[in-house]
Write an enzyme that holds these catalytic residues in place. Structure first.
Site, short mmCIF file in Angstrom:
data_model
loop_
_atom_site.label_atom_id
_atom_site.label_comp_id
_atom_site.label_asym_id
_atom_site.label_seq_id
_atom_site.Cartn_x
_atom_site.Cartn_y
_atom_site.Cartn_z
N ASP A 65 0.82 -1.11 0.07
CA ASP A 65 -0.03 -0.02 -0.01
C ASP A 65 0.88 1.06 0.00
OD1 ASP A 65 -1.64 2.29 0.52
OD2 ASP A 65 -2.95 1.13 1.89
N HIS A 66 1.06 1.99 -1.00
CA HIS A 66 1.90 3.09 -1.32
C HIS A 66 1.38 4.15 -0.46
CE1 HIS A 66 5.31 5.12 -2.70
NE2 HIS A 66 5.15 4.86 -4.20
N ARG A 67 0.38 4.23 0.34
CA ARG A 67 -0.07 5.18 1.03
C ARG A 67 0.69 5.25 2.36
NH1 ARG A 67 -6.47 4.33 1.72
NH2 ARG A 67 -5.39 2.11 2.30
N ILE A 101 3.49 2.71 2.68
CA ILE A 101 4.87 2.22 2.53
C ILE A 101 5.45 2.82 1.17
CG2 ILE A 101 6.19 0.27 2.01
CD1 ILE A 101 4.02 -1.26 3.52
#
Ligand code: CAO
Length: 541
Positions: free
Chosen positions: A513-515, A517
């Protein structure tokens, strides 16, 4: 406590009528003149108002039953005063007045004799009152061919709902009223292109309530030959035919409050009369369509296609698990900005070690597969890279750092995909994890997992290694923040600086989850994991 039995009042001539709507729920409070139920004869629809305020205890009739004057219809626990006048469903004074005035209007309508097309201004006939009334429906659209008697619009006053039929046949070229406007007798409604030679007639259909709330429906023709009230066939903008709207004032009011166009609501009552339930069902249906359409956050739904046109097909219901998986996958895919990071772990030594455990495994009755090492390595990597052991709070304002390490494991079962969770993996050795994998995978395939077996995961492993493939992009099992996809290990030549050496490489695919990480976090996690898999001595540290 006085119990009042409410009976069918004078029906104004009708012998028997049908009960088409019970308007109150038993147990609800009613005021004097609140509509208790709706009756319908061949000619009229009548609201029966309560002559008594109180609590409606029960109905003594059902929808669809036929009643006559004097029949008991409901029991009310009386509270407060009784209506001073006897309730009678006679034609109201107002309707009579409308009729009389309409006749006068019609007498004055001029006859057109010309054979050429001409413009005709259409006005509101005398509606029996000087008060402004609200236009609740404009039933015509520009370009419509309107027959004489077709409904032009519906007006509603405090006491009455009135269809205003067209005095002329012709083509609508201009509409001069809008829904919601308040107008009175003589107001300009529309301009028609009319064919001359037509004997103009006017009629007014009133569905009107008198002071006690009763409703009667009358058609008053005013020319020598009574014009038939035509079924309106307005044409919508898209050229689509609309249905005639047949509904009482209460239903019209409900529809207006909910913003529903009654022309789109199929009526389930006698002769297609639209009931309150029809409006409610329409709204429910529209909302669920909206849910479907917006479940992709505004993404248009995939169109329904009749595949039968291309060949033989069968339609198979999804299992509960498949439906849940579909909805979770869509939810996670749409909510989580995914990035997938790829690497290969050299598991040559790990595999040698695993093979060396086979004999002991047989003794213990435990089969050790690469998955056990991966789960152990994931646990250690989560400990070393705690950002992967976080969940974003639902409000997006904070994250939750977990201090326990549970790893979910995707299991392919005949009923669909399930994800049991192996708890506290950092406190378990390879034997114990292998036993957990076998036990949970077994329960999953037998459909015997408990809800608690599938809860509390921090991170998920999806291993397709036994099946094949060189890589894939797994979908994060939100609110977890990462998932490891594992493909099939293969012997590949690896350059050792002076020669190619055959090594067993395991393809790893880390979606996150690029939010929560960053790419660098993912790089560190993956590098750590690859090192652990490539040299399992580090797992012991
Ligand atoms: N590469 C090569 N072989 C592998 C491997 C890999 N990455 N992973 C496992 N294998 C081998 C095992 O070693 C075993 O062979 P041996 O018996 O010779 O040792 C064989 O494949 C069978 O393994 P398995 O499937 O019985 O057991 P497992 O521990 O590997 O996997 C489980 C357990 C539950 C993860 C697996 O059975 C399963 O259901 N996988 C599907 C997961 C899935 O559907 N993921 C997609 C989800 S999202 O779309």
């Amino acid at each position: 406590m006085a119990i009042e039995i409410i009976t069918v009042p004078d029906l104004g001539g009708a012998e028997t009528v049908d009960v088409i709507e019970l308007s109150v729920q038993p147990g609800e409070t009613v005021e004097i003149e609140d509509s208790l139920l709706v009756l319908e004869s061949d000619k009229a629809t009548m609201d029966v108002p309560s002559p008594q305020s109180g609590i409606l205890l029960k109905y003594l009739v059902t929808e669809g039953s036929t009643v006559q004057v004097g029949d008991a219809i409901a029991e009310i626990e009386a509270v407060g005063e009784q209506a001073s006048t006897t309730v009678e469903l006679t034609e109201s004074a107002e309707v009579k007045s409308i009729q009389a005035e309409t006749e006068t209007v019609a007498d004055n309508i001029e006859k057109e004799e010309s054979d050429t097309l001409s413009e005709q201004l259409i006005i509101v006939p005398d509606i029996g009152s000087d008060d402004d009334v609200e236009v609740i429906e404009v039933s015509i659209a520009i370009g419509d061919q309107v027959a004489q008697g077709d409904t032009l619009m519906v007006l509603e006053s405090d006491k009455a709902t009135m269809d205003v039929p067209s005095s002329h046949a012709g083509k609508v070229i201009k509409i001069l009223v809008t829904e919601g406007a308040r107008i009175r007798s003589g107001a300009e409604v529309a301009i028609f292109e009319v064919n001359a030679g037509v004997v103009a007639q006017s009629a007014l259909v009133a569905e009107s309530s008198n002071a006690t709330g009763e409703t009667v429906k009358e058609t008053n023709s005013v020319a020598e030959e009574k014009p038939q009230k035509q079924q309106p066939t307005p044409i919508a903008e898209g050229g689509q035919e609309l249905n005639d709207v047949y509904a009482g004032p209460a239903v019209r009011l409900l529809a207006r409050e909910l913003g529903v166009s009654l022309s789109k609501v199929p009526g389930s009552g006698p002769r297609g009369r639209i009931q309150k339930d029809d409006v409610n069902s329409y709204v429910k249906g529209a909302l669920s369509q909206l849910d479907l359409a917006t479940s992709g956050q505004g993404i248009p739904p995939i169109p329904a296609i009749d595949f039968a046109q291309f060949g033989e097909i069968e339609t198979v219901k999804l299992s509960k698990i498949q439906k849940l998986t579909a909805s979770n996958m869509q939810r996670n895919w749409l909510n989580v900005p995914h990035v997938t990071h790829f690497d290969d772990a050299d598991i040559t030594e790990l595999e040698e070690f695993r093979q060396s455990l086979k004999r002991e495994g047989e003794k213990r009755g435990i089969r050790v597969t690469p998955v056990a090492f991966l789960i152990k390595a994931i646990g250690a990597s989560l400990q070393a890279n705690p950002e992967f052991n976080r969940s974003l709070a639902a409000d997006g304002d904070s994250y939750i750092q977990k201090h326990y390490i549970n790893v979910g494991m995707a299991v392919d079962t005949p009923r669909g995909l399930v994800v049991p969770v192996i708890k506290d993996v950092n406190e378990k050795g390879i034997w114990e994890i292998s036993a957990d994998i076998a036990a949970l995978a077994g329960l999953a395939r037998e459909g015997k997992l408990k809800a608690s077996d599938m809860r509390g995961g921090c991170f998920t492993l999806s291993s397709l290694g036994a099946i094949g493939g060189t890589g894939f992009t797994p979908i994060v099992n939100a609110p977890e923040s990462g998932i490891l996809g594992v493909s099939k290990s293969q012997m590949k030549p690896v350059w050792y600086g002076h020669e190619f050496v055959p090594r067993l490489l395991l393809p790893l695919c880390l979606s996150y989850d690029h939010r929560l990480i960053n790419g660098a976090d993912a790089g560190r996690f993956m590098t750590h994991l690859v090192r652990l898999c490539s040299d399992i001595r580090y797992l012991a540290l």
